[in-house]
Design a protein around this motif. Structure first.
Motif, mmCIF file in Angstrom:
data_model
loop_
_atom_site.group_PDB
_atom_site.id
_atom_site.type_symbol
_atom_site.label_atom_id
_atom_site.label_comp_id
_atom_site.label_asym_id
_atom_site.label_seq_id
_atom_site.Cartn_x
_atom_site.Cartn_y
_atom_site.Cartn_z
ATOM 1 N N ARG A 1 0.665 -1.716 -0.383
ATOM 2 C CA ARG A 1 0.124 -0.036 0.047
ATOM 3 C C ARG A 1 0.458 1.155 0.127
ATOM 4 N NH1 ARG A 1 -5.039 -0.209 3.519
ATOM 5 N NH2 ARG A 1 -5.568 -1.639 1.172
ATOM 6 N N SER A 2 2.080 1.234 1.014
ATOM 7 C CA SER A 2 2.954 2.354 0.838
ATOM 8 C C SER A 2 3.572 2.903 -0.523
ATOM 9 C CB SER A 2 3.405 2.435 1.709
ATOM 10 O OG SER A 2 4.442 1.856 1.732
ATOM 11 N N ALA A 3 4.012 1.729 -0.869
ATOM 12 C CA ALA A 3 4.020 1.703 -2.309
ATOM 13 C C ALA A 3 3.336 2.475 -3.469
ATOM 14 C CB ALA A 3 5.268 0.335 -2.789
ATOM 15 N N PHE A 4 2.581 2.053 -3.657
ATOM 16 C CA PHE A 4 1.409 2.228 -4.630
ATOM 17 C C PHE A 4 0.988 3.641 -4.044
ATOM 18 C CE2 PHE A 4 -3.189 2.203 -5.826
ATOM 19 C CZ PHE A 4 -3.043 2.187 -6.975
ATOM 20 N N THR A 5 0.543 4.023 -3.541
ATOM 21 C CA THR A 5 0.404 4.958 -2.737
ATOM 22 C C THR A 5 1.344 6.328 -3.743
ATOM 23 O OG1 THR A 5 -0.790 4.931 -0.838
ATOM 24 C CG2 THR A 5 0.115 6.912 -0.763
ATOM 25 N N LEU A 6 2.984 6.450 -3.287
ATOM 26 C CA LEU A 6 3.880 6.757 -4.225
ATOM 27 C C LEU A 6 3.813 6.840 -5.655
ATOM 28 C CD1 LEU A 6 6.610 5.809 -1.551
ATOM 29 C CD2 LEU A 6 5.479 7.912 -1.299
ATOM 30 N N ILE A 7 3.567 5.403 -6.019
ATOM 31 C CA ILE A 7 3.519 5.424 -7.537
ATOM 32 C C ILE A 7 1.964 6.039 -7.756
ATOM 33 C CG2 ILE A 7 2.885 3.416 -9.161
ATOM 34 C CD1 ILE A 7 4.223 2.003 -7.015
ATOM 35 N N PHE A 8 1.473 6.116 -7.207
ATOM 36 C CA PHE A 8 -0.110 6.886 -7.958
ATOM 37 C C PHE A 8 -0.352 8.400 -8.094
ATOM 38 C CE2 PHE A 8 -4.451 8.367 -7.221
ATOM 39 C CZ PHE A 8 -5.020 8.345 -8.028
ATOM 40 N N ARG A 9 0.815 8.731 -6.694
ATOM 41 C CA ARG A 9 0.826 10.513 -6.550
ATOM 42 C C ARG A 9 1.592 10.518 -7.789
ATOM 43 N NH1 ARG A 9 1.396 11.214 0.143
ATOM 44 N NH2 ARG A 9 -1.277 10.854 -0.248
ATOM 45 N N ARG A 10 2.703 10.027 -7.556
ATOM 46 C CA ARG A 10 4.154 10.419 -9.155
ATOM 47 C C ARG A 10 3.019 9.740 -10.441
ATOM 48 N NH1 ARG A 10 10.371 9.672 -8.681
ATOM 49 N NH2 ARG A 10 10.404 9.139 -11.271
ATOM 50 N N TYR A 11 2.039 9.369 -10.474
ATOM 51 C CA TYR A 11 2.252 9.052 -12.846
ATOM 52 C C TYR A 11 0.449 10.066 -12.472
ATOM 53 C CZ TYR A 11 6.625 6.735 -12.469
ATOM 54 O OH TYR A 11 7.681 6.447 -12.264
ATOM 55 N N TYR A 12 -0.349 9.497 -11.116
ATOM 56 C CA TYR A 12 -1.671 9.512 -12.227
ATOM 57 C C TYR A 12 -2.261 10.993 -13.170
ATOM 58 C CZ TYR A 12 -6.962 10.511 -11.079
ATOM 59 O OH TYR A 12 -7.721 10.617 -12.106
ATOM 60 N N ASN A 13 -1.549 11.786 -12.805
ATOM 61 C CA ASN A 13 -1.676 12.741 -13.396
ATOM 62 C C ASN A 13 -1.017 12.610 -14.913
ATOM 63 O OD1 ASN A 13 -3.240 14.432 -11.584
ATOM 64 N ND2 ASN A 13 -1.715 15.556 -10.290
ATOM 65 N N ASP A 14 -0.160 12.079 -15.121
ATOM 66 C CA ASP A 14 1.198 11.941 -16.180
ATOM 67 C C ASP A 14 -0.538 11.469 -17.088
ATOM 68 O OD1 ASP A 14 2.982 13.984 -15.549
ATOM 69 O OD2 ASP A 14 4.151 12.719 -15.316
ATOM 70 N N LEU A 15 -0.804 9.761 -16.558
ATOM 71 C CA LEU A 15 -1.596 9.116 -17.341
ATOM 72 C C LEU A 15 -2.927 9.397 -17.691
ATOM 73 C CD1 LEU A 15 -0.539 6.356 -17.950
ATOM 74 C CD2 LEU A 15 -2.726 5.260 -15.620
ATOM 75 N N VAL A 16 -3.742 10.690 -16.867
ATOM 76 C CA VAL A 16 -4.931 11.183 -17.287
ATOM 77 C C VAL A 16 -4.238 11.631 -18.602
ATOM 78 C CG1 VAL A 16 -6.691 13.005 -16.503
ATOM 79 C CG2 VAL A 16 -6.018 11.251 -14.766
ATOM 80 N N HIS A 17 -3.327 13.093 -18.434
ATOM 81 C CA HIS A 17 -2.922 13.985 -19.629
ATOM 82 C C HIS A 17 -2.684 13.055 -20.696
ATOM 83 C CE1 HIS A 17 -2.184 16.995 -15.772
ATOM 84 N NE2 HIS A 17 -3.080 16.869 -17.033
ATOM 85 N N TYR A 18 -1.721 11.608 -20.115
ATOM 86 C CA TYR A 18 -1.471 10.959 -22.065
ATOM 87 C C TYR A 18 -2.768 10.587 -22.321
ATOM 88 C CZ TYR A 18 0.601 7.288 -24.542
ATOM 89 O OH TYR A 18 0.544 6.420 -25.911
#
Length: 71
Positions: A20-37
């Motif tokens: 979970r803690s790593a997932f949260t970091l990955i989500f925060r790092r990549y969510y916006n970029d993925l939405v923009h893509y």
């Protein structure tokens, strides 16, 4: 300072080992970029957000199956 690829590899390993803690970091790092893509491809904000969410659901569901060894 670590290269981005090294940091990404560490996050994937942490996701596999810690969850979970790593997932949260990955989500925060990549969510916006993925939405923009996704938006650049389909030009629909709600659908782009849905696609990004589905990617993260699959990532979470498969976190213990395979490790990513490249981008």
């Amino acid at each position: 300072m670590l290269a981005a690829n090294s940091i990404d590899a560490q996050l994937i390993l942490r996701l596999h080992n810690e969850g979970r803690s790593a997932f949260t970091l990955i989500f925060r790092r990549y969510y916006n970029d993925l939405v923009h893509y996704a938006y650049a491809l389909i030009h629909d904000v709600p659908q782009s957000e849905e696609i990004a969410q589905e990617v993260f659901v699959k990532l979470w569901e498969n976190r213990n199956k395979n490790l990513v060894h490249s981008s």
